[in-house]
Write a protein that holds these residues in place. Structure first.
Motif, PDB file in Angstrom:
ATOM      1  N   ASN A   1       0.860  -1.180   0.000  1.00 11.16           N
ATOM      2  CA  ASN A   1       0.000   0.000   0.000  1.00 11.16           C
ATOM      3  C   ASN A   1       0.896   1.228   0.000  1.00 11.16           C
ATOM      4  O   ASN A   1       1.815   1.330   0.812  1.00 11.16           O
ATOM      5  CB  ASN A   1      -0.921   0.034   1.219  1.00 11.16           C
ATOM      6  N   PHE A   2       0.612   2.145  -0.889  1.00 10.53           N
ATOM      7  CA  PHE A   2       1.388   3.377  -1.032  1.00 10.53           C
ATOM      8  C   PHE A   2       0.437   4.536  -0.728  1.00 10.53           C
ATOM      9  O   PHE A   2      -0.507   4.783  -1.476  1.00 10.53           O
ATOM     10  CB  PHE A   2       1.925   3.471  -2.464  1.00 10.53           C
ATOM     11  N   VAL A   3       0.661   5.214   0.392  1.00  8.80           N
ATOM     12  CA  VAL A   3      -0.185   6.327   0.812  1.00  8.80           C
ATOM     13  C   VAL A   3       0.572   7.614   0.496  1.00  8.80           C
ATOM     14  O   VAL A   3       1.720   7.776   0.876  1.00  8.80           O
ATOM     15  CB  VAL A   3      -0.500   6.255   2.322  1.00  8.80           C
TER      16      VAL A   3
ATOM     17  N   THR B   1      -4.533   6.275  -1.163  1.00 11.34           N
ATOM     18  CA  THR B   1      -3.822   5.008  -1.004  1.00 11.34           C
ATOM     19  C   THR B   1      -4.025   4.187  -2.269  1.00 11.34           C
ATOM     20  O   THR B   1      -5.164   3.956  -2.676  1.00 11.34           O
ATOM     21  CB  THR B   1      -4.353   4.214   0.206  1.00 11.34           C
ATOM     22  N   ILE B   2      -2.922   3.805  -2.882  1.00  9.38           N
ATOM     23  CA  ILE B   2      -2.992   2.906  -4.031  1.00  9.38           C
ATOM     24  C   ILE B   2      -2.286   1.601  -3.675  1.00  9.38           C
ATOM     25  O   ILE B   2      -1.351   1.594  -2.872  1.00  9.38           O
ATOM     26  CB  ILE B   2      -2.392   3.515  -5.318  1.00  9.38           C
ATOM     27  N   LYS B   3      -2.768   0.531  -4.267  1.00  2.74           N
ATOM     28  CA  LYS B   3      -2.147  -0.769  -4.049  1.00  2.74           C
ATOM     29  C   LYS B   3      -1.202  -1.043  -5.214  1.00  2.74           C
ATOM     30  O   LYS B   3      -1.559  -0.827  -6.371  1.00  2.74           O
ATOM     31  CB  LYS B   3      -3.210  -1.865  -3.956  1.00  2.74           C
ATOM     32  N   ILE B   4      -0.028  -1.506  -4.875  1.00  2.00           N
ATOM     33  CA  ILE B   4       0.971  -1.859  -5.875  1.00  2.00           C
ATOM     34  C   ILE B   4       1.270  -3.339  -5.714  1.00  2.00           C
ATOM     35  O   ILE B   4       1.530  -3.804  -4.604  1.00  2.00           O
ATOM     36  CB  ILE B   4       2.241  -1.002  -5.716  1.00  2.00           C
ATOM     37  N   VAL B   5       1.182  -4.068  -6.814  1.00  2.00           N
ATOM     38  CA  VAL B   5       1.343  -5.517  -6.767  1.00  2.00           C
ATOM     39  C   VAL B   5       2.472  -5.949  -7.697  1.00  2.00           C
ATOM     40  O   VAL B   5       2.782  -5.278  -8.681  1.00  2.00           O
ATOM     41  CB  VAL B   5       0.028  -6.240  -7.155  1.00  2.00           C
ATOM     42  N   ARG B   6       3.058  -7.077  -7.336  1.00  2.00           N
ATOM     43  CA  ARG B   6       4.062  -7.673  -8.222  1.00  2.00           C
ATOM     44  C   ARG B   6       3.352  -8.725  -9.059  1.00  2.00           C
ATOM     45  O   ARG B   6       2.775  -9.675  -8.535  1.00  2.00           O
ATOM     46  CB  ARG B   6       5.202  -8.305  -7.432  1.00  2.00           C
ATOM     47  N   ASP B   7       3.357  -8.523 -10.370  1.00  2.00           N
ATOM     48  CA  ASP B   7       2.701  -9.422 -11.303  1.00  2.00           C
ATOM     49  C   ASP B   7       3.720  -9.847 -12.352  1.00  2.00           C
ATOM     50  O   ASP B   7       4.253  -8.994 -13.076  1.00  2.00           O
ATOM     51  CB  ASP B   7       1.510  -8.716 -11.968  1.00  2.00           C
TER      52      ASP B   7
ATOM     53  N   LEU C   1       3.370  -3.162 -10.407  1.00  2.00           N
ATOM     54  CA  LEU C   1       2.351  -2.420 -11.142  1.00  2.00           C
ATOM     55  C   LEU C   1       1.273  -1.907 -10.190  1.00  2.00           C
ATOM     56  O   LEU C   1       1.006  -2.513  -9.152  1.00  2.00           O
ATOM     57  CB  LEU C   1       1.716  -3.313 -12.207  1.00  2.00           C
ATOM     58  N   VAL C   2       0.621  -0.833 -10.563  1.00  2.00           N
ATOM     59  CA  VAL C   2      -0.422  -0.208  -9.756  1.00  2.00           C
ATOM     60  C   VAL C   2      -1.765  -0.883 -10.051  1.00  2.00           C
ATOM     61  O   VAL C   2      -2.128  -1.088 -11.200  1.00  2.00           O
ATOM     62  CB  VAL C   2      -0.511   1.303 -10.044  1.00  2.00           C
ATOM     63  N   ASP C   3      -2.473  -1.226  -8.981  1.00  2.00           N
ATOM     64  CA  ASP C   3      -3.809  -1.814  -9.074  1.00  2.00           C
ATOM     65  C   ASP C   3      -4.787  -0.805  -8.491  1.00  2.00           C
ATOM     66  O   ASP C   3      -4.839  -0.614  -7.280  1.00  2.00           O
ATOM     67  CB  ASP C   3      -3.856  -3.141  -8.316  1.00  2.00           C
ATOM     68  N   LEU C   4      -5.560  -0.158  -9.335  1.00  2.00           N
ATOM     69  CA  LEU C   4      -6.457   0.918  -8.888  1.00  2.00           C
ATOM     70  C   LEU C   4      -7.763   0.425  -8.283  1.00  2.00           C
ATOM     71  O   LEU C   4      -8.512   1.216  -7.738  1.00  2.00           O
ATOM     72  CB  LEU C   4      -6.786   1.842 -10.065  1.00  2.00           C
ATOM     73  N   LYS C   5      -8.043  -0.849  -8.364  1.00  5.86           N
ATOM     74  CA  LYS C   5      -9.336  -1.363  -7.911  1.00  5.86           C
ATOM     75  C   LYS C   5      -9.587  -1.124  -6.428  1.00  5.86           C
ATOM     76  O   LYS C   5     -10.733  -1.055  -6.006  1.00  5.86           O
ATOM     77  CB  LYS C   5      -9.483  -2.847  -8.251  1.00  5.86           C
ATOM     78  N   ASP C   6      -8.545  -1.010  -5.638  1.00  9.36           N
ATOM     79  CA  ASP C   6      -8.707  -0.813  -4.191  1.00  9.36           C
ATOM     80  C   ASP C   6      -8.262   0.578  -3.745  1.00  9.36           C
ATOM     81  O   ASP C   6      -7.841   0.767  -2.610  1.00  9.36           O
ATOM     82  CB  ASP C   6      -7.906  -1.865  -3.424  1.00  9.36           C
ATOM     83  N   ILE C   7      -8.360   1.551  -4.629  1.00  7.10           N
ATOM     84  CA  ILE C   7      -7.924   2.897  -4.289  1.00  7.10           C
ATOM     85  C   ILE C   7      -8.829   3.511  -3.231  1.00  7.10           C
ATOM     86  O   ILE C   7     -10.024   3.292  -3.226  1.00  7.10           O
ATOM     87  CB  ILE C   7      -7.885   3.791  -5.555  1.00  7.10           C
ATOM     88  N   HIS C   8      -8.233   4.219  -2.322  1.00  2.00           N
ATOM     89  CA  HIS C   8      -8.990   4.971  -1.328  1.00  2.00           C
ATOM     90  C   HIS C   8      -8.142   6.090  -0.750  1.00  2.00           C
ATOM     91  O   HIS C   8      -7.019   6.222  -0.973  1.00  2.00           O
ATOM     92  CB  HIS C   8      -9.561   4.070  -0.233  1.00  2.00           C
TER      93      HIS C   8
END
Length: 133
Positions: free
Chosen positions: A101-103, A115-121, A126-133
């Motif tokens: 999580n990157f705040v 807050t954006i979620k960053i995942v290793r794929d 890469l940034v995953d915007l589906k859980d942005i808040h």
């Protein structure tokens, strides 16, 4: 005539490859977050998409297109302020070895935290915007 067509094809190929090569893969989650956010603040949505997780439902692409649309509706002054803004990382929180999580906020709108979620794929951050808040 064939030579002209060949030269146009080579030029177009070089330009498209050169654009892709201009974007460097993120070295870690924080790097991916910074690159994505900077591109978004600058209005460079081609670059932002480079750092975006390509999910099977294309939700991330649709969310990024909405961001782009919202950005394009902003005033010229706001766009300049976003480009001039600095990214302020408030917290980089590893959830596991492949999710962070990157705040952050920015100096143009310092009260807005995101807050954006960053995942290793497949070895890439890469940034995953589906859980942005």
């Amino acid at each position: 005539m064939k030579l002209l067509i060949f030269l146009l094809f080579i030029t177009a190929s070089f330009i498209s490859c050169n654009n892709e090569a201009a974007f460097k893969k993120a070295e870690d989650a924080q790097d991916a977050g910074r690159e994505f956010i900077r591109a978004s603040l600058d209005g460079n949505y081609e670059k932002a998409r480079f750092y975006l997780l390509n999910d099977s439902t294309h939700t991330n692409v649709r969310l990024l297109e909405k961001w782009k649309s919202d950005y394009n509706r902003r005033s010229v002054e706001d766009k300049v302020n976003y480009k001039d803004a600095s990214i302020v990382a408030l917290k980089v929180e590893p959830l596991n070895d492949s999710t962070v999580n990157f705040v952050y906020t920015n100096t143009f709108e310092p009260k807005d935290t995101t807050t954006i979620k960053i995942v290793r794929d497949k070895g890439e951050w890469l940034v995953d915007l589906k859980d942005i808040h």
